[in-house]
Design an enzyme around this catalytic site. Structure first.
Site, short mmCIF file in Angstrom:
data_model
loop_
_atom_site.label_atom_id
_atom_site.label_comp_id
_atom_site.label_asym_id
_atom_site.label_seq_id
_atom_site.Cartn_x
_atom_site.Cartn_y
_atom_site.Cartn_z
N LYS A 181 0.87 -1.17 0.00
CA LYS A 181 0.00 0.00 0.00
C LYS A 181 0.91 1.23 0.00
CE LYS A 181 -3.07 3.22 0.91
NZ LYS A 181 -2.08 4.34 1.02
N GLY A 234 5.26 4.80 9.54
CA GLY A 234 4.45 6.00 9.49
C GLY A 234 4.26 6.59 10.87
N SER A 235 3.11 7.18 11.09
CA SER A 235 2.87 7.88 12.35
C SER A 235 2.44 6.94 13.46
CB SER A 235 1.79 8.95 12.14
OG SER A 235 0.51 8.36 12.05
N THR A 236 2.71 7.37 14.67
CA THR A 236 2.32 6.59 15.85
C THR A 236 0.80 6.46 15.94
OG1 THR A 236 4.31 7.30 17.03
CG2 THR A 236 2.48 6.49 18.36
N THR A 238 -1.46 6.44 13.52
CA THR A 238 -1.95 5.46 12.54
C THR A 238 -1.59 4.04 12.95
OG1 THR A 238 -1.75 7.10 10.77
CG2 THR A 238 -1.90 4.79 10.11
N ALA A 239 -0.41 3.87 13.54
CA ALA A 239 0.00 2.54 14.00
C ALA A 239 -0.96 1.98 15.04
CB ALA A 239 1.41 2.59 14.55
N GLU A 256 7.58 0.90 12.43
CA GLU A 256 8.65 1.88 12.62
C GLU A 256 7.98 3.24 12.52
OE1 GLU A 256 10.83 4.86 11.63
OE2 GLU A 256 11.35 3.70 9.85
N CYS A 289 12.44 10.69 9.66
CA CYS A 289 12.06 10.27 11.01
C CYS A 289 13.25 10.16 11.94
CB CYS A 289 11.31 8.94 10.95
SG CYS A 289 12.23 7.59 10.18
N GLU A 386 6.80 15.54 17.25
CA GLU A 386 7.50 15.43 15.96
C GLU A 386 6.92 16.44 14.97
OE1 GLU A 386 9.07 11.84 13.17
OE2 GLU A 386 6.93 11.83 13.62
#
Length: 490
Positions: A181, A234-236, A238-239, A256, A289, A386
């Site tokens: 994706k 990606g972002s925390t 979204t994780a 990550e 990042c 961030e």
């Protein structure tokens, strides 16, 4: 009807999905504009549940034959895949620059070779995985690394080709089949990746690409119960959503995520090298990042070191990323520009001092000046969250304990950088900083065999060398009682 392909920097790129060895279109599409100059890069197919399900099913069908090849059988096609990436290097670099605004010279000379290495390195590494036995008084433990199944690979927009192949390499080398994706803000080089994989001879269904918006295509993909693994960068925030989906099917997940990495400079360091490296944190417009965005300087050298950094930062030319002299290109998207600007304006309002930068560059709509804030308190938003832009903060410390406390004073733990002239002191500080990777007197040196990942809210799991296969494989132990067979043959 929207075109199904676009000419980007003179390179023809499909705007459709790649599923089961062929291009698949969607009735819904989303517009893709270049951050470099706002030019239209085409209307990309916007997938959803239909396309995600098709891709997972194609990958499931292709899995048994691909897994049965073994590491040696997969090696030739993966080598050809890596060679194909190098052969198309100029095309990949040009497309990625227009698609996400990264520097053309960096893409050509660093990103493309690294992407090819991501494929070839793990294909070679997989050859030695099965030769692993653990001797015990009663049994011999034969450790096997078996392919897990279908892996969903969800990749970010700041370095799509490099970070996608970082996942693709070990996933395919392990014998899995995959569904990629791509990031909706920079999807085009993942489309090229599918073409190159096909030309290299990857069987239909082994590698699939589903374009689309995260809330639609991404959500449908991670909620498909046919997955064996989900790898996300990606972002925390979204994780956390993806992790909930993975939990429902007990699907293995590796992530990550974000960072707010410290960059510690001790008084006895090579200050010229340190200053150049601090300025280098502005590369890719700070959309990295791993960047050391919190500059922590020993108080006794603050004035002298600040002038060195100021001079180095002044040479970080903002401009068109296709120009060789440019060091800082655009931010990826108007939404992201607004996000970065918001952080900067709130920091100003909170009383932080702008040492340089702090505003839009006159180069173009999405270009932001390299920025440094001083007068920052540890609890301030600009020192805690961030930003993911060319924005650094400047703080001082008086002893190692204070430096470590400030370094560890956020929710993140992805990386860190330390410049120090004393080995014992450097190792003491480095060992105490919470980070998945800590560079000492260098930055961004990556060995593909070494573990990489984040601590705290910067991620779960490690990638690199055997660590990647620990995730992408089902690890099996066959414990055989010693002396229990009369013979080894048929």
């Amino acid at each position: 009807m929207a075109s199904t392909s676009a000419s980007v920097a003179g390179v023809e790129v499909s705007l459709d999905h790649w599923i089961g060895g062929k291009r698949v279109s969607s009735s819904d599409r989303f517009d893709n504009a270049s951050p470099v100059d706002g030019s239209d890069l085409g209307a990309v197919a916007a997938g959803g549940k239909r396309e995600a399900d098709m891709a997972v099913e194609a990958a499931r069908e292709a899995f048994p034959a691909w897994a049965a090849l073994g590491a040696e059988g997969r090696l030739p096609v993966l080598r050809k895949f890596a060679e194909g990436l190098l052969a198309r290097g100029k095309d990949i670099a040009a497309v990625e620059t227009l698609d996400n605004g990264s520097l053309l010279t960096g893409n050509m000379h660093r990103m493309v070779p690294r992407a090819a290495q991501n494929i070839s390195f793990f294909a070679e590494w997989a050859l030695g995985l099965q030769d692993h036995a653990i001797d015990h008084a009663e049994v011999v433990n034969n450790v096997r690394y078996d392919p897990a199944g279908v892996a969903a690979l969800i990749t970010p927009w700041n370095a799509p080709m490099m970070l996608t192949t970082w996942k693709v390499g070990p996933a395919l080398a392990a014998g899995n089949t995959i569904v990629i994706k791509p990031p909706e803000w920079a999807p085009l080089t993942c489309s090229l990746l599918a073409d190159i994989a096909h030309e290299a001879g990857l069987p239909a269904g082994v590698l699939n690409v589903v374009q689309g918006i995260g809330e639609d295509a991404g959500d449908a993909l991670v909620n498909n119960p046919g997955l064996a693994r989900i790898s996300f960068t990606g972002s925390t925030d979204t994780a956390k959503i993806i992790g909930q989906a993975a939990a429902r099917s007990i699907t293995g997940m590796s992530s990550e995520l974000g960072g707010k990495s410290p960059f510690i400079v001790c008084a006895d360091a090579d200050l010229d090298a340190a200053a150049q490296t601090v300025a280098g944190q502005y590369i890719n417009a700070g959309q990295v990042c791993l960047a050391g965005t919190r500059i922590l300087v020993e108080a006794s050298i603050e004035a002298a070191f600040l002038e060195k950094v100021r001079a180095a930062a002044a040479r970080m030319t903002v401009g068109d990323p296709r120009e060789a002299a440019t060091r800082v290109g655009p931010l990826i998207h108007p939404e992201h520009f607004a996000r970065v600007s918001g952080f900067v304006e709130r920091a100003k309002a909170a009383g932080a001092e702008v040492l340089w930068g702090g505003a839009r560059s006159d180069v173009g709509a999405l270009y932001f000046q390299p920025t440094m804030f001083a007068g920052v308190r540890a609890q301030d938003e600009i020192a805690q969250k961030e930003v993911f832009g060319p924005v650094l903060t400047w703080q001082t410390f008086t002893d190692d304990g204070e430096a470590i406390a400030i370094a560890n004073g956020t929710e993140y733990g992805l990386a860190g950088t330390l410049f120090c002239g004393n080995e014992e002191r450097a190792m003491r500080i480095a060992s105490a900083v919470v980070a998945g990777t800590l560079w000492v007197n260098c930055f961004f040196v990556r060995d593909l065999a070494a573990p990489f990942g984040g601590s705290r809210t910067s991620g779960v799991g490690r990638e690199g060398g055997t660590h990647s296969f620990d995730f992408y494989c089902d690890i099996k132990n066959i414990a055989v009682r010693k002396g229990s067979f009369a013979s080894k043959g048929n």
